[in-house]
Design a protein around this motif. Structure first.
Motif, PDB file in Angstrom:
ATOM      1  N   ASP A   1      73.877 149.078 -32.357  1.00  0.00           N
ATOM      2  CA  ASP A   1      74.655 148.983 -31.553  1.00  0.00           C
ATOM      3  C   ASP A   1      75.889 150.076 -32.104  1.00  0.00           C
ATOM      4  O   ASP A   1      76.443 150.700 -31.103  1.00  0.00           O
ATOM      5  N   PHE A   2      76.016 150.400 -33.224  1.00  0.00           N
ATOM      6  CA  PHE A   2      76.895 151.437 -33.658  1.00  0.00           C
ATOM      7  C   PHE A   2      76.311 152.696 -33.194  1.00  0.00           C
ATOM      8  O   PHE A   2      77.010 153.725 -32.495  1.00  0.00           O
ATOM      9  N   LEU A   3      75.011 152.934 -33.421  1.00  0.00           N
ATOM     10  CA  LEU A   3      74.610 154.310 -32.764  1.00  0.00           C
ATOM     11  C   LEU A   3      74.467 154.557 -31.440  1.00  0.00           C
ATOM     12  O   LEU A   3      74.747 155.455 -30.998  1.00  0.00           O
TER      13      LEU A   3
ATOM     14  N   THR B   1      78.624 168.312 -32.673  1.00  0.00           N
ATOM     15  CA  THR B   1      78.263 167.158 -31.650  1.00  0.00           C
ATOM     16  C   THR B   1      76.864 167.275 -31.157  1.00  0.00           C
ATOM     17  O   THR B   1      75.851 166.429 -31.084  1.00  0.00           O
ATOM     18  N   LEU B   2      76.694 168.678 -30.481  1.00  0.00           N
ATOM     19  CA  LEU B   2      75.512 169.155 -29.974  1.00  0.00           C
ATOM     20  C   LEU B   2      74.305 168.905 -30.970  1.00  0.00           C
ATOM     21  O   LEU B   2      73.268 168.373 -30.599  1.00  0.00           O
ATOM     22  N   LEU B   3      74.618 169.219 -32.169  1.00  0.00           N
ATOM     23  CA  LEU B   3      73.555 169.272 -33.253  1.00  0.00           C
ATOM     24  C   LEU B   3      72.947 167.973 -33.476  1.00  0.00           C
ATOM     25  O   LEU B   3      71.760 167.381 -33.565  1.00  0.00           O
TER      26      LEU B   3
ATOM     27  N   LEU C   1      69.542 163.236 -33.168  1.00  0.00           N
ATOM     28  CA  LEU C   1      69.721 161.774 -33.037  1.00  0.00           C
ATOM     29  C   LEU C   1      68.596 161.374 -32.076  1.00  0.00           C
ATOM     30  O   LEU C   1      67.817 160.501 -32.160  1.00  0.00           O
ATOM     31  N   LEU C   2      68.769 161.891 -30.787  1.00  0.00           N
ATOM     32  CA  LEU C   2      68.136 161.313 -29.775  1.00  0.00           C
ATOM     33  C   LEU C   2      66.562 161.695 -29.751  1.00  0.00           C
ATOM     34  O   LEU C   2      65.734 161.096 -29.338  1.00  0.00           O
ATOM     35  N   ALA C   3      66.466 162.802 -30.484  1.00  0.00           N
ATOM     36  CA  ALA C   3      64.890 163.194 -30.847  1.00  0.00           C
ATOM     37  C   ALA C   3      64.078 162.362 -31.686  1.00  0.00           C
ATOM     38  O   ALA C   3      63.053 161.988 -31.713  1.00  0.00           O
TER      39      ALA C   3
ATOM     40  N   LEU D   1      67.349 155.219 -27.881  1.00  0.00           N
ATOM     41  CA  LEU D   1      69.066 155.131 -27.589  1.00  0.00           C
ATOM     42  C   LEU D   1      69.406 155.805 -26.184  1.00  0.00           C
ATOM     43  O   LEU D   1      70.419 155.382 -25.891  1.00  0.00           O
ATOM     44  N   THR D   2      68.532 156.311 -25.618  1.00  0.00           N
ATOM     45  CA  THR D   2      68.594 156.772 -24.366  1.00  0.00           C
ATOM     46  C   THR D   2      68.746 155.845 -23.241  1.00  0.00           C
ATOM     47  O   THR D   2      69.829 156.068 -22.525  1.00  0.00           O
TER      48      THR D   2
END
Length: 200
Positions: A55-57, A99-101, A106-108, A113-114
């Motif tokens: 939930d945090f992520l 943020t971008l990095l 993280l999504l990769a 999470l998407t």
């Protein structure tokens, strides 16, 4: 920190710690303990605000995806002003590099999470998808104004522009060299033959 003392902006403090952990150790080392240690707070504070680490992520990813969406939302309105390459590059570089990095990595690493992001912000809102949509809309507007050829595939061009940013973020390049690469690639993609001297 003494028990019972409120910590201002705890969520953002924890979210900033996520970005530092990912930048330093990569998303594979991201744990609740690593985040709270980096943030300088007790481990229990994370779970006092979020039911689970997942939930945090998700909360972090939603917050940062919303930030990116906000940064690029005004791009289509810039059609007809400035240079096409400059406007696209500015949009790609608008969000904070950390943020971008971190969000891209993280999504990769955690593509599941998407779904959590899209449940809150809507379809096509995760990661750099909002930037891709905004750039495609902007390029279509420029094509309508005659500043791009009539046969320009604006959706594919937007995808290519975002792919450049995605690659730079995943390789961890930052600072002036990263900006220069993104601006040069954007100029090449949009058919610009000359760049301002400061971006060469």
């Amino acid at each position: 920190m003494p028990r019972g003392v409120a910590i201002p902006e705890l969520r953002q403090q924890l979210f900033a710690a996520v970005e530092r952990v990912i930048a330093g150790d990569g998303p594979g080392r991201l744990t609740g303990r690593a985040v709270t240690r980096e943030a300088g707070v007790a481990t229990g504070l994370l779970h006092a605000h979020f039911t689970t680490f997942e939930d945090f992520l998700t909360g972090y990813a939603v917050d940062r995806a919303f930030l990116i969406s906000g940064e690029v939302a005004g791009l289509p309105a810039r059609a007809g002003t400035g240079s096409v390459a400059g406007n696209v590059a500015d949009a790609l570089l608008a969000a904070p590099p950390a943020t971008l990095l971190s969000l891209t990595r993280l999504l990769a690493y955690r593509p599941e999470l998407t779904a959590g992001i899209e449940a809150v912000l809507g379809d096509g809102s995760a990661g750099l998808q909002a930037a891709e949509r905004a750039i495609a809309a902007y390029l279509a507007a420029e094509r309508g104004l005659g500043r791009l050829p009539d046969n320009t595939d604006t959706e594919s061009l937007a995808l290519a522009a975002v792919a450049v940013l995605h690659h730079v973020a995943l390789t961890g390049e930052s600072g002036a060299s990263a900006e220069a690469r993104i601006r040069r690639a954007t100029a090449a993609l949009t058919g610009t033959t000359r760049l301002p001297e400061e971006h060469r």
